[in-house]
Design a protein around this motif. Structure first.
Motif, PDB file in Angstrom:
ATOM      1  N   HIS A   1       0.825  -1.209   0.000  1.00 20.67           N
ATOM      2  CA  HIS A   1       0.000   0.000   0.000  1.00 20.67           C
ATOM      3  C   HIS A   1       0.862   1.263   0.000  1.00 20.67           C
ATOM      4  O   HIS A   1       1.885   1.348   0.688  1.00 20.67           O
TER       5      HIS A   1
ATOM      6  N   ASP B   1       5.707   0.730   7.264  1.00 24.52           N
ATOM      7  CA  ASP B   1       4.284   0.444   7.012  1.00 24.52           C
ATOM      8  C   ASP B   1       3.658   1.470   6.091  1.00 24.52           C
ATOM      9  O   ASP B   1       3.159   2.499   6.547  1.00 24.52           O
ATOM     10  N   ASP B   2       3.598   1.276   4.805  1.00 28.19           N
ATOM     11  CA  ASP B   2       4.152   0.120   4.123  1.00 28.19           C
ATOM     12  C   ASP B   2       5.145   0.556   3.068  1.00 28.19           C
ATOM     13  O   ASP B   2       5.162   0.069   1.945  1.00 28.19           O
TER      14      ASP B   2
ATOM     15  N   GLU C   1      -5.302   1.952   2.245  1.00 37.64           N
ATOM     16  CA  GLU C   1      -5.302   0.698   3.023  1.00 37.64           C
ATOM     17  C   GLU C   1      -5.589   1.022   4.473  1.00 37.64           C
ATOM     18  O   GLU C   1      -6.323   0.339   5.155  1.00 37.64           O
ATOM     19  N   GLU C   2      -4.989   2.110   4.956  1.00 35.78           N
ATOM     20  CA  GLU C   2      -5.096   2.455   6.387  1.00 35.78           C
ATOM     21  C   GLU C   2      -6.502   2.907   6.766  1.00 35.78           C
ATOM     22  O   GLU C   2      -6.847   2.872   7.940  1.00 35.78           O
TER      23      GLU C   2
ATOM     24  N   ASP D   1       3.019  -6.281   3.094  1.00 39.04           N
ATOM     25  CA  ASP D   1       2.695  -5.136   3.939  1.00 39.04           C
ATOM     26  C   ASP D   1       3.528  -5.243   5.223  1.00 39.04           C
ATOM     27  O   ASP D   1       3.228  -6.046   6.094  1.00 39.04           O
ATOM     28  N   MET D   2       4.564  -4.442   5.329  1.00 36.86           N
ATOM     29  CA  MET D   2       5.558  -4.406   6.427  1.00 36.86           C
ATOM     30  C   MET D   2       6.555  -5.557   6.304  1.00 36.86           C
ATOM     31  O   MET D   2       6.360  -6.642   6.822  1.00 36.86           O
TER      32      MET D   2
HETATM   33 ZN    ZN Z   1       0.333  -1.715   6.319  1.00 34.05          ZN
END
Ligand code: ZN
Ligand code: DTR
Ligand code: ZN
Length: 508
Positions: free
Chosen positions: A281, A293-294, A325-326, A354-355
Protein backbone atom coordinates in the motif's frame (compact mmCIF):
# COMPACT_ATOMS: atom_id res chain seq x y z
CA UNK A 1 6.29 3.83 -22.02
CA UNK A 2 3.08 2.00 -22.92
CA UNK A 3 -0.03 3.27 -21.30
CA UNK A 4 -3.45 1.79 -21.13
CA UNK A 5 -5.44 3.32 -24.01
CA UNK A 6 -7.44 5.23 -21.46
CA UNK A 7 -4.48 6.48 -19.48
CA UNK A 8 -2.91 9.76 -20.43
CA UNK A 9 0.80 10.24 -19.64
CA UNK A 10 1.18 11.59 -16.14
CA UNK A 11 1.41 15.35 -16.12
CA UNK A 12 4.30 16.47 -13.89
CA UNK A 13 3.29 16.55 -10.26
CA UNK A 14 1.36 19.77 -10.03
CA UNK A 15 0.47 20.35 -6.46
CA UNK A 16 -2.27 22.77 -7.31
CA UNK A 17 -4.02 25.04 -4.84
CA UNK A 18 -5.72 22.06 -3.28
CA UNK A 19 -2.64 19.91 -3.69
CA UNK A 20 -4.47 17.77 -6.19
CA UNK A 21 -2.10 15.42 -7.99
CA UNK A 22 -2.99 15.94 -11.62
CA UNK A 23 -3.07 12.22 -12.26
CA UNK A 24 -5.30 11.00 -15.09
CA UNK A 25 -8.24 9.39 -13.38
CA UNK A 26 -9.33 6.04 -14.58
CA UNK A 27 -11.85 3.53 -13.26
CA UNK A 28 -11.80 -0.17 -13.93
CA UNK A 29 -8.75 -2.29 -14.32
CA UNK A 30 -6.07 -2.21 -16.95
CA UNK A 31 -5.87 -4.88 -19.62
CA UNK A 32 -2.71 -5.29 -21.58
CA UNK A 33 -2.45 -6.85 -24.98
CA UNK A 34 0.48 -9.26 -25.25
CA UNK A 35 3.46 -7.47 -26.69
CA UNK A 36 5.96 -9.49 -28.73
CA UNK A 37 8.26 -11.13 -26.22
CA UNK A 38 11.65 -9.47 -26.34
CA UNK A 39 13.70 -12.44 -27.57
CA UNK A 40 16.92 -10.80 -26.38
CA UNK A 41 15.88 -10.98 -22.74
CA UNK A 42 16.60 -14.16 -20.73
CA UNK A 43 13.60 -16.06 -19.38
CA UNK A 44 12.80 -15.08 -15.82
CA UNK A 45 14.80 -17.03 -13.25
CA UNK A 46 14.41 -16.82 -9.49
CA UNK A 47 18.13 -17.05 -8.62
CA UNK A 48 19.03 -14.45 -11.26
CA UNK A 49 16.34 -12.03 -10.08
CA UNK A 50 17.25 -12.55 -6.42
CA UNK A 51 20.91 -11.87 -7.26
CA UNK A 52 19.97 -8.32 -8.31
CA UNK A 53 18.46 -7.48 -4.90
CA UNK A 54 20.77 -5.15 -2.99
CA UNK A 55 20.02 -3.67 0.46
CA UNK A 56 21.66 -0.37 -0.46
CA UNK A 57 19.33 0.13 -3.42
CA UNK A 58 16.35 -0.46 -1.14
CA UNK A 59 17.70 2.01 1.41
CA UNK A 60 18.22 4.62 -1.29
CA UNK A 61 14.54 4.34 -2.16
CA UNK A 62 13.60 4.53 1.54
CA UNK A 63 15.55 7.76 1.95
CA UNK A 64 13.80 9.17 -1.12
CA UNK A 65 10.40 8.15 0.28
CA UNK A 66 11.10 9.88 3.58
CA UNK A 67 11.88 13.11 1.71
CA UNK A 68 8.52 12.71 -0.04
CA UNK A 69 6.78 12.20 3.33
CA UNK A 70 8.20 15.56 4.42
CA UNK A 71 5.96 17.17 1.76
CA UNK A 72 3.14 16.45 4.22
CA UNK A 73 4.62 18.67 6.94
CA UNK A 74 2.89 21.85 5.75
CA UNK A 75 -0.55 20.49 6.52
CA UNK A 76 0.18 17.92 9.25
CA UNK A 77 3.17 19.56 11.04
CA UNK A 78 5.09 16.30 10.61
CA UNK A 79 6.04 13.95 7.77
CA UNK A 80 3.13 11.80 6.59
CA UNK A 81 1.91 10.02 3.47
CA UNK A 82 -1.73 9.71 4.53
CA UNK A 83 -4.22 9.80 1.64
CA UNK A 84 -5.01 13.33 0.55
CA UNK A 85 -1.70 14.70 1.85
CA UNK A 86 1.08 16.01 -0.35
CA UNK A 87 3.18 13.19 1.04
CA UNK A 88 0.84 10.63 -0.52
CA UNK A 89 0.45 12.58 -3.75
CA UNK A 90 4.24 12.71 -3.96
CA UNK A 91 4.41 8.96 -3.31
CA UNK A 92 2.00 8.32 -6.19
CA UNK A 93 4.07 10.52 -8.47
CA UNK A 94 7.29 8.72 -7.48
CA UNK A 95 5.77 5.29 -8.18
CA UNK A 96 4.11 6.34 -11.42
CA UNK A 97 7.15 8.16 -12.83
CA UNK A 98 9.48 5.27 -11.92
CA UNK A 99 7.22 2.82 -13.78
CA UNK A 100 6.65 5.01 -16.81
CA UNK A 101 10.41 5.46 -17.15
CA UNK A 102 10.74 1.72 -17.76
CA UNK A 103 9.82 1.91 -21.43
CA UNK A 104 7.00 -0.29 -22.69
CA UNK A 105 7.68 -3.21 -20.37
CA UNK A 106 4.53 -2.32 -18.42
CA UNK A 107 1.07 -1.01 -19.11
CA UNK A 108 0.62 1.47 -16.28
CA UNK A 109 -2.82 2.65 -15.18
CA UNK A 110 -4.25 4.84 -12.44
CA UNK A 111 -7.51 3.88 -10.84
CA UNK A 112 -9.28 6.61 -8.91
CA UNK A 113 -11.92 5.81 -6.32
CA UNK A 114 -13.82 7.62 -3.56
CA UNK A 115 -12.29 7.39 -0.08
CA UNK A 116 -12.77 8.84 3.36
CA UNK A 117 -9.90 10.25 5.36
CA UNK A 118 -9.94 11.35 8.98
CA UNK A 119 -7.56 13.07 11.34
CA UNK A 120 -7.87 13.50 15.11
CA UNK A 121 -5.95 16.64 16.02
CA UNK A 122 -6.71 16.60 19.74
CA UNK A 123 -8.93 14.61 22.11
CA UNK A 124 -9.54 14.24 25.84
CA UNK A 125 -11.91 12.23 28.02
CA UNK A 126 -12.57 12.90 31.72
CA UNK A 127 -14.79 10.45 33.67
CA UNK A 128 -15.58 11.47 37.24
CA UNK A 129 -12.28 12.89 38.53
CA UNK A 130 -10.20 10.61 36.29
CA UNK A 131 -8.51 11.02 32.92
CA UNK A 132 -8.46 7.32 31.84
CA UNK A 133 -5.02 6.60 30.37
CA UNK A 134 -6.28 4.13 27.77
CA UNK A 135 -8.94 6.48 26.31
CA UNK A 136 -8.29 6.71 22.55
CA UNK A 137 -10.41 8.54 19.99
CA UNK A 138 -11.57 6.10 17.31
CA UNK A 139 -10.31 6.42 13.74
CA UNK A 140 -12.82 8.32 11.52
CA UNK A 141 -14.59 9.72 14.60
CA UNK A 142 -16.41 13.04 14.13
CA UNK A 143 -15.51 15.93 16.47
CA UNK A 144 -17.56 16.88 19.51
CA UNK A 145 -20.10 19.66 18.82
CA UNK A 146 -18.41 22.84 17.60
CA UNK A 147 -15.11 21.03 18.34
CA UNK A 148 -15.66 22.05 21.95
CA UNK A 149 -15.77 19.92 25.14
CA UNK A 150 -19.21 18.41 25.82
CA UNK A 151 -20.49 17.60 29.31
CA UNK A 152 -22.83 14.80 30.24
CA UNK A 153 -23.64 12.02 32.64
CA UNK A 154 -22.08 8.65 31.82
CA UNK A 155 -25.01 6.33 31.05
CA UNK A 156 -24.61 2.58 30.62
CA UNK A 157 -26.18 1.05 27.50
CA UNK A 158 -27.81 -2.38 27.84
CA UNK A 159 -26.42 -5.60 26.42
CA UNK A 160 -23.83 -4.90 23.68
CA UNK A 161 -25.49 -1.82 22.26
CA UNK A 162 -26.24 -3.37 18.89
CA UNK A 163 -30.00 -2.69 18.93
CA UNK A 164 -31.85 0.62 19.32
CA UNK A 165 -33.79 -0.95 22.20
CA UNK A 166 -30.53 -1.19 24.20
CA UNK A 167 -30.32 2.61 24.41
CA UNK A 168 -32.15 4.07 27.44
CA UNK A 169 -34.54 7.00 27.03
CA UNK A 170 -32.42 9.19 29.38
CA UNK A 171 -29.46 9.16 26.97
CA UNK A 172 -30.31 12.59 25.54
CA UNK A 173 -27.34 14.91 26.26
CA UNK A 174 -25.47 12.08 27.99
CA UNK A 175 -22.27 10.17 27.22
CA UNK A 176 -23.10 6.59 26.18
CA UNK A 177 -21.07 3.83 27.89
CA UNK A 178 -21.15 0.78 25.62
CA UNK A 179 -19.55 -2.65 25.75
CA UNK A 180 -17.55 -3.89 22.77
CA UNK A 181 -18.92 -6.97 21.05
CA UNK A 182 -21.21 -8.50 18.41
CA UNK A 183 -21.48 -5.48 16.08
CA UNK A 184 -19.12 -2.87 14.61
CA UNK A 185 -18.05 0.19 16.61
CA UNK A 186 -19.65 2.33 13.90
CA UNK A 187 -23.05 0.78 14.56
CA UNK A 188 -22.78 1.49 18.29
CA UNK A 189 -21.74 5.10 17.70
CA UNK A 190 -24.59 5.61 15.25
CA UNK A 191 -27.22 4.16 17.60
CA UNK A 192 -25.86 6.31 20.44
CA UNK A 193 -26.13 9.41 18.26
CA UNK A 194 -29.68 8.53 17.23
CA UNK A 195 -30.57 8.17 20.93
CA UNK A 196 -29.30 11.72 21.58
CA UNK A 197 -25.89 11.02 23.14
CA UNK A 198 -23.29 13.80 22.83
CA UNK A 199 -20.41 11.28 22.81
CA UNK A 200 -19.80 7.57 23.21
CA UNK A 201 -17.24 5.46 25.08
CA UNK A 202 -16.88 1.83 23.95
CA UNK A 203 -15.06 -0.29 26.51
CA UNK A 204 -13.23 -3.51 25.80
CA UNK A 205 -14.97 -6.75 26.75
CA UNK A 206 -11.64 -8.53 26.31
CA UNK A 207 -8.41 -7.87 28.17
CA UNK A 208 -6.37 -4.84 27.16
CA UNK A 209 -6.56 -1.45 25.48
CA UNK A 210 -8.88 -1.01 22.56
CA UNK A 211 -8.75 1.38 19.63
CA UNK A 212 -10.49 0.90 16.34
CA UNK A 213 -12.32 2.58 13.48
CA UNK A 214 -15.90 3.71 13.04
CA UNK A 215 -15.62 2.79 9.35
CA UNK A 216 -17.82 4.45 6.74
CA UNK A 217 -18.99 7.79 8.19
CA UNK A 218 -22.64 8.23 9.21
CA UNK A 219 -24.41 11.53 9.96
CA UNK A 220 -25.47 9.97 13.27
CA UNK A 221 -21.95 9.05 14.42
CA UNK A 222 -20.90 10.88 17.60
CA UNK A 223 -17.42 11.53 18.95
CA UNK A 224 -16.36 8.07 20.09
CA UNK A 225 -13.54 6.79 22.32
CA UNK A 226 -12.19 3.30 22.96
CA UNK A 227 -11.35 2.30 26.56
CA UNK A 228 -9.57 -0.67 28.14
CA UNK A 229 -11.41 -3.19 30.29
CA UNK A 230 -9.45 -2.18 33.37
CA UNK A 231 -10.13 1.54 32.96
CA UNK A 232 -13.84 0.82 32.47
CA UNK A 233 -14.27 -1.42 35.51
CA UNK A 234 -14.55 1.23 38.27
CA UNK A 235 -17.14 3.24 36.31
CA UNK A 236 -19.20 0.13 35.57
CA UNK A 237 -19.18 -0.58 39.30
CA UNK A 238 -20.24 2.98 40.20
CA UNK A 239 -23.07 2.93 37.64
CA UNK A 240 -24.10 -0.54 38.84
CA UNK A 241 -24.39 0.87 42.37
CA UNK A 242 -26.56 3.71 41.04
CA UNK A 243 -23.90 6.38 41.55
CA UNK A 244 -23.66 9.29 39.13
CA UNK A 245 -20.51 9.70 36.98
CA UNK A 246 -20.01 13.09 35.31
CA UNK A 247 -18.18 13.02 31.99
CA UNK A 248 -16.38 15.53 29.76
CA UNK A 249 -15.52 14.55 26.17
CA UNK A 250 -13.52 16.65 23.72
CA UNK A 251 -12.53 15.74 20.16
CA UNK A 252 -11.07 18.06 17.53
CA UNK A 253 -11.17 15.96 14.34
CA UNK A 254 -11.95 16.12 10.66
CA UNK A 255 -13.52 13.48 8.41
CA UNK A 256 -13.33 14.17 4.66
CA UNK A 257 -14.48 12.43 1.50
CA UNK A 258 -11.77 12.57 -1.17
CA UNK A 259 -10.76 10.83 -4.38
CA UNK A 260 -7.51 8.89 -4.31
CA UNK A 261 -5.69 6.55 -6.65
CA UNK A 262 -4.47 2.97 -7.01
CA UNK A 263 -1.56 2.45 -9.40
CA UNK A 264 -1.51 -0.79 -11.40
CA UNK A 265 1.36 -1.97 -13.64
CA UNK A 266 1.08 -5.09 -15.76
CA UNK A 267 3.82 -6.62 -17.92
CA UNK A 268 3.05 -6.27 -21.61
CA UNK A 269 4.72 -9.67 -22.01
CA UNK A 270 3.43 -12.96 -20.66
CA UNK A 271 0.05 -14.65 -20.92
CA UNK A 272 -2.50 -11.95 -20.00
CA UNK A 273 -5.08 -14.61 -19.08
CA UNK A 274 -2.85 -16.04 -16.36
CA UNK A 275 -1.50 -13.27 -14.16
CA UNK A 276 0.44 -13.43 -10.92
CA UNK A 277 -0.55 -10.34 -8.93
CA UNK A 278 1.14 -8.71 -5.95
CA UNK A 279 0.52 -5.54 -3.96
CA UNK A 280 1.60 -3.20 -1.20
CA UNK A 281 0.00 0.00 0.00
CA UNK A 282 1.21 3.45 -1.06
CA UNK A 283 -0.35 5.30 1.90
CA UNK A 284 0.60 5.72 5.55
CA UNK A 285 -1.35 6.74 8.61
CA UNK A 286 -1.66 10.43 9.43
CA UNK A 287 0.58 10.01 12.48
CA UNK A 288 3.79 9.36 10.60
CA UNK A 289 5.77 8.73 7.37
CA UNK A 290 5.10 4.95 7.22
CA UNK A 291 8.55 3.96 5.93
CA UNK A 292 8.11 0.41 7.20
CA UNK A 293 4.28 0.44 7.01
CA UNK A 294 4.15 0.12 4.12
CA UNK A 295 7.06 1.91 2.53
CA UNK A 296 9.02 -1.34 2.84
CA UNK A 297 6.45 -3.34 0.87
CA UNK A 298 5.72 -0.73 -1.77
CA UNK A 299 9.44 -0.01 -2.35
CA UNK A 300 10.23 -3.73 -2.60
CA UNK A 301 7.61 -3.90 -5.35
CA UNK A 302 9.03 -0.84 -7.11
CA UNK A 303 12.59 -2.20 -6.97
CA UNK A 304 11.53 -5.62 -8.28
CA UNK A 305 9.33 -4.10 -10.98
CA UNK A 306 12.47 -2.30 -12.13
CA UNK A 307 14.74 -5.38 -11.95
CA UNK A 308 12.15 -7.57 -13.70
CA UNK A 309 12.47 -5.54 -16.91
CA UNK A 310 15.74 -7.42 -17.62
CA UNK A 311 13.78 -10.64 -18.14
CA UNK A 312 10.99 -12.02 -20.26
CA UNK A 313 8.04 -13.72 -18.59
CA UNK A 314 5.70 -16.55 -19.65
CA UNK A 315 2.81 -15.34 -17.48
CA UNK A 316 1.84 -11.75 -16.91
CA UNK A 317 2.88 -10.02 -13.67
CA UNK A 318 0.57 -7.37 -12.26
CA UNK A 319 1.85 -5.02 -9.54
CA UNK A 320 -0.52 -2.92 -7.45
CA UNK A 321 0.12 -0.01 -5.12
CA UNK A 322 -3.09 0.32 -3.10
CA UNK A 323 -4.28 3.65 -1.69
CA UNK A 324 -6.35 4.03 1.50
CA UNK A 325 -5.30 0.70 3.02
CA UNK A 326 -5.10 2.45 6.39
CA UNK A 327 -8.67 3.70 6.07
CA UNK A 328 -9.88 0.10 5.78
CA UNK A 329 -8.49 -1.55 2.61
CA UNK A 330 -10.49 0.87 0.48
CA UNK A 331 -8.21 0.69 -2.59
CA UNK A 332 -7.99 -3.08 -2.86
CA UNK A 333 -11.70 -3.43 -2.02
CA UNK A 334 -12.54 -1.02 -4.83
CA UNK A 335 -10.21 -2.75 -7.29
CA UNK A 336 -11.73 -6.20 -6.72
CA UNK A 337 -15.28 -4.81 -6.67
CA UNK A 338 -15.00 -3.47 -10.24
CA UNK A 339 -13.36 -6.60 -11.70
CA UNK A 340 -15.61 -8.41 -14.15
CA UNK A 341 -15.92 -12.17 -13.61
CA UNK A 342 -13.67 -12.67 -16.63
CA UNK A 343 -11.02 -10.26 -15.25
CA UNK A 344 -11.27 -11.96 -11.85
CA UNK A 345 -10.48 -15.33 -13.40
CA UNK A 346 -7.28 -13.99 -15.00
CA UNK A 347 -5.75 -13.42 -11.57
CA UNK A 348 -4.32 -16.78 -10.57
CA UNK A 349 -3.23 -15.53 -7.14
CA UNK A 350 -2.67 -12.34 -5.17
CA UNK A 351 0.37 -11.88 -2.87
CA UNK A 352 0.23 -9.16 -0.19
CA UNK A 353 3.40 -7.44 1.03
CA UNK A 354 2.70 -5.14 3.94
CA UNK A 355 5.56 -4.41 6.43
CA UNK A 356 8.65 -6.37 5.34
CA UNK A 357 11.32 -4.72 7.49
CA UNK A 358 10.14 -4.34 11.10
CA UNK A 359 13.06 -3.46 13.42
CA UNK A 360 12.21 -6.20 15.95
CA UNK A 361 11.13 -8.55 13.19
CA UNK A 362 9.88 -12.08 12.97
CA UNK A 363 9.59 -13.79 9.58
CA UNK A 364 5.80 -14.19 9.50
CA UNK A 365 3.80 -16.20 6.96
CA UNK A 366 0.02 -15.83 6.70
CA UNK A 367 -1.41 -19.19 7.66
CA UNK A 368 -3.70 -19.56 4.66
CA UNK A 369 -5.33 -22.96 4.13
CA UNK A 370 -7.31 -24.39 1.21
CA UNK A 371 -9.91 -25.51 3.75
CA UNK A 372 -10.77 -21.91 4.65
CA UNK A 373 -9.42 -19.91 1.70
CA UNK A 374 -9.56 -20.18 -2.09
CA UNK A 375 -7.65 -23.23 -3.32
CA UNK A 376 -4.07 -22.29 -4.06
CA UNK A 377 -3.68 -20.13 -0.95
CA UNK A 378 -2.04 -23.05 0.84
CA UNK A 379 0.38 -23.72 -2.01
CA UNK A 380 1.43 -20.07 -1.89
CA UNK A 381 1.89 -20.32 1.88
CA UNK A 382 4.13 -23.34 1.35
CA UNK A 383 6.23 -21.47 -1.21
CA UNK A 384 7.15 -18.99 1.54
CA UNK A 385 7.82 -21.80 4.03
CA UNK A 386 10.07 -23.66 1.60
CA UNK A 387 12.09 -20.50 0.90
CA UNK A 388 12.74 -19.74 4.57
CA UNK A 389 13.60 -23.39 5.23
CA UNK A 390 15.91 -23.58 2.21
CA UNK A 391 17.85 -20.63 3.61
CA UNK A 392 17.84 -21.94 7.19
CA UNK A 393 15.69 -19.04 8.31
CA UNK A 394 13.12 -19.51 11.06
CA UNK A 395 9.53 -18.42 10.46
CA UNK A 396 6.18 -18.34 12.24
CA UNK A 397 2.60 -18.53 11.03
CA UNK A 398 0.25 -15.61 11.71
CA UNK A 399 -3.53 -15.47 11.32
CA UNK A 400 -4.89 -14.81 7.85
CA UNK A 401 -7.41 -12.52 9.49
CA UNK A 402 -8.30 -9.74 7.08
CA UNK A 403 -5.92 -7.09 8.29
CA UNK A 404 -4.46 -6.20 4.90
CA UNK A 405 -5.12 -5.97 1.18
CA UNK A 406 -5.47 -9.71 0.48
CA UNK A 407 -8.93 -9.70 2.08
CA UNK A 408 -10.99 -8.62 -0.94
CA UNK A 409 -9.19 -11.17 -3.13
CA UNK A 410 -9.80 -14.20 -0.93
CA UNK A 411 -13.39 -13.11 -0.34
CA UNK A 412 -13.92 -13.22 -4.10
CA UNK A 413 -12.41 -16.57 -4.91
CA UNK A 414 -8.85 -15.50 -5.72
CA UNK A 415 -6.13 -17.48 -3.91
CA UNK A 416 -4.09 -15.23 -1.64
CA UNK A 417 -1.34 -14.99 0.91
CA UNK A 418 1.70 -13.04 1.94
CA UNK A 419 4.40 -12.41 4.48
CA UNK A 420 5.02 -9.74 7.11
CA UNK A 421 7.49 -8.91 9.86
CA UNK A 422 5.08 -7.72 12.54
CA UNK A 423 3.37 -4.63 13.87
CA UNK A 424 2.01 -4.08 17.38
CA UNK A 425 2.31 -7.73 18.35
CA UNK A 426 4.80 -8.55 21.10
CA UNK A 427 7.85 -10.72 20.38
CA UNK A 428 7.95 -13.82 22.59
CA UNK A 429 11.03 -15.25 24.30
CA UNK A 430 10.88 -18.18 21.88
CA UNK A 431 10.81 -15.78 18.94
CA UNK A 432 13.78 -13.91 20.38
CA UNK A 433 15.65 -17.19 20.18
CA UNK A 434 14.47 -17.66 16.57
CA UNK A 435 15.02 -14.16 15.19
CA UNK A 436 17.08 -12.21 17.71
CA UNK A 437 15.76 -8.83 18.73
CA UNK A 438 14.01 -8.11 22.03
CA UNK A 439 11.34 -10.25 23.66
CA UNK A 440 8.51 -8.34 25.28
CA UNK A 441 8.72 -5.52 22.74
CA UNK A 442 6.50 -4.84 19.71
CA UNK A 443 7.82 -6.25 16.45
CA UNK A 444 7.63 -2.65 15.21
CA UNK A 445 7.73 -0.28 18.19
CA UNK A 446 7.12 2.64 15.80
CA UNK A 447 3.99 1.09 14.25
CA UNK A 448 1.63 3.91 13.23
CA UNK A 449 3.88 6.49 14.86
CA UNK A 450 6.04 9.42 13.91
CA UNK A 451 9.19 7.33 14.38
CA UNK A 452 8.37 4.98 11.48
CA UNK A 453 11.30 6.51 9.58
CA UNK A 454 14.30 5.17 7.64
CA UNK A 455 15.91 4.36 11.02
CA UNK A 456 12.98 2.02 11.72
CA UNK A 457 14.00 -0.54 9.11
CA UNK A 458 15.79 -3.83 9.70
CA UNK A 459 17.88 -4.20 6.56
CA UNK A 460 18.63 -7.91 6.97
CA UNK A 461 14.93 -8.75 7.17
CA UNK A 462 14.11 -6.38 4.32
CA UNK A 463 16.74 -7.83 1.99
CA UNK A 464 15.77 -11.45 2.71
CA UNK A 465 12.09 -10.67 2.29
CA UNK A 466 12.72 -8.81 -0.96
CA UNK A 467 14.58 -11.89 -2.25
CA UNK A 468 11.56 -13.96 -1.22
CA UNK A 469 9.19 -11.60 -3.05
CA UNK A 470 11.50 -11.90 -6.07
CA UNK A 471 11.25 -15.69 -5.78
CA UNK A 472 7.44 -15.52 -5.56
CA UNK A 473 7.26 -13.37 -8.70
CA UNK A 474 9.75 -15.46 -10.69
CA UNK A 475 8.17 -18.78 -9.77
CA UNK A 476 4.74 -17.93 -11.16
CA UNK A 477 5.89 -15.59 -13.92
CA UNK A 478 7.76 -18.61 -15.27
CA UNK A 479 5.08 -21.26 -14.78
CA UNK A 480 1.84 -22.14 -13.01
CA UNK A 481 2.51 -25.86 -13.48
CA UNK A 482 1.44 -27.62 -10.29
CA UNK A 483 -0.51 -24.59 -9.06
CA UNK A 484 -4.26 -25.28 -8.70
CA UNK A 485 -6.48 -24.01 -11.47
CA UNK A 486 -9.06 -21.39 -10.53
CA UNK A 487 -12.28 -23.07 -9.37
CA UNK A 488 -15.56 -21.91 -10.87
CA UNK A 489 -17.40 -20.21 -8.04
CA UNK A 490 -15.95 -17.07 -6.53
CA UNK A 491 -16.52 -18.47 -3.08
CA UNK A 492 -16.45 -16.25 -0.05
CA UNK A 493 -13.84 -17.36 2.47
CA UNK A 494 -15.51 -19.06 5.35
CA UNK A 495 -15.20 -16.93 8.42
CA UNK A 496 -16.92 -18.48 11.42
CA UNK A 497 -18.43 -15.07 12.19
CA UNK A 498 -18.12 -11.48 10.95
CA UNK A 499 -14.33 -10.98 11.23
CA UNK A 500 -13.14 -8.42 13.76
CA UNK A 501 -10.75 -6.94 11.23
CA UNK A 502 -11.05 -5.68 7.70
CA UNK A 503 -7.88 -3.62 7.56
CA UNK A 504 -5.42 -2.55 10.24
CA UNK A 505 -7.99 -1.34 12.74
CA UNK A 506 -10.49 -3.32 14.72
CA UNK A 507 -13.96 -2.81 13.32
CA UNK A 508 -15.71 -4.43 16.26
ZN1 ZN B 1 0.33 -1.72 6.32
N1 DTR C 1 0.38 -3.53 8.05
C1 DTR C 1 -0.68 -3.18 8.97
C2 DTR C 1 -1.86 -4.12 8.87
C3 DTR C 1 -1.49 -5.51 9.13
C4 DTR C 1 -1.38 -6.46 8.20
N2 DTR C 1 -1.10 -7.66 8.81
C5 DTR C 1 -1.02 -7.49 10.15
C6 DTR C 1 -0.75 -8.35 11.19
C7 DTR C 1 -0.71 -7.85 12.48
C8 DTR C 1 -0.89 -6.47 12.69
C9 DTR C 1 -1.19 -5.58 11.64
C10 DTR C 1 -1.23 -6.11 10.37
C11 DTR C 1 -1.16 -1.81 8.67
O1 DTR C 1 -1.28 -1.46 7.49
O2 DTR C 1 -1.48 -1.11 9.65
ZN1 ZN D 1 -0.76 0.65 9.08
Amino acid sequence: MRVDSRTLPLVPLLLGPVGALQLPLLGGSSSASQAPIAADKPLISSPLLQEQVKAENLMQRARQLYKIAELGEGEYNHPTRVIGSKGHLGTLDYIYSTLTNLGDYYTVSNQSFPAVTGNVFESRLVLGHTVPESATAMSLTPPTKHKEPVYGQLVAVANLGCDASDYPSDLDGAIAFISRGQCPFGTKSELAGKAGAVAAVIYNNEKGDMSGTLGTPSPDHVATFGLSDTDAAPFLEQLHKGEKVDGIAYVDAIVESISTTNIIAQTTGGDPDNCVMLGGHSDSVGEGPGINDDGSGSLTLLELATLLTEFRVNNCVRFAWWAAEEEGLLGSDYYVSVLTAAENKKIRLFMDYDMLASPNFAYQVYNATNALNPVGSEELRDLYVEFYEAHDLNYTFIPFDGRSDYDAFIRNGIPGGGIATGAEGVKTVTEQGMFGGVAGEWYDPCYHQLCDTVANLNLTAWEWNTKLVAHSIATYAKSFDGFPKRVEETSISSFAEEPKYHGPFLRQ
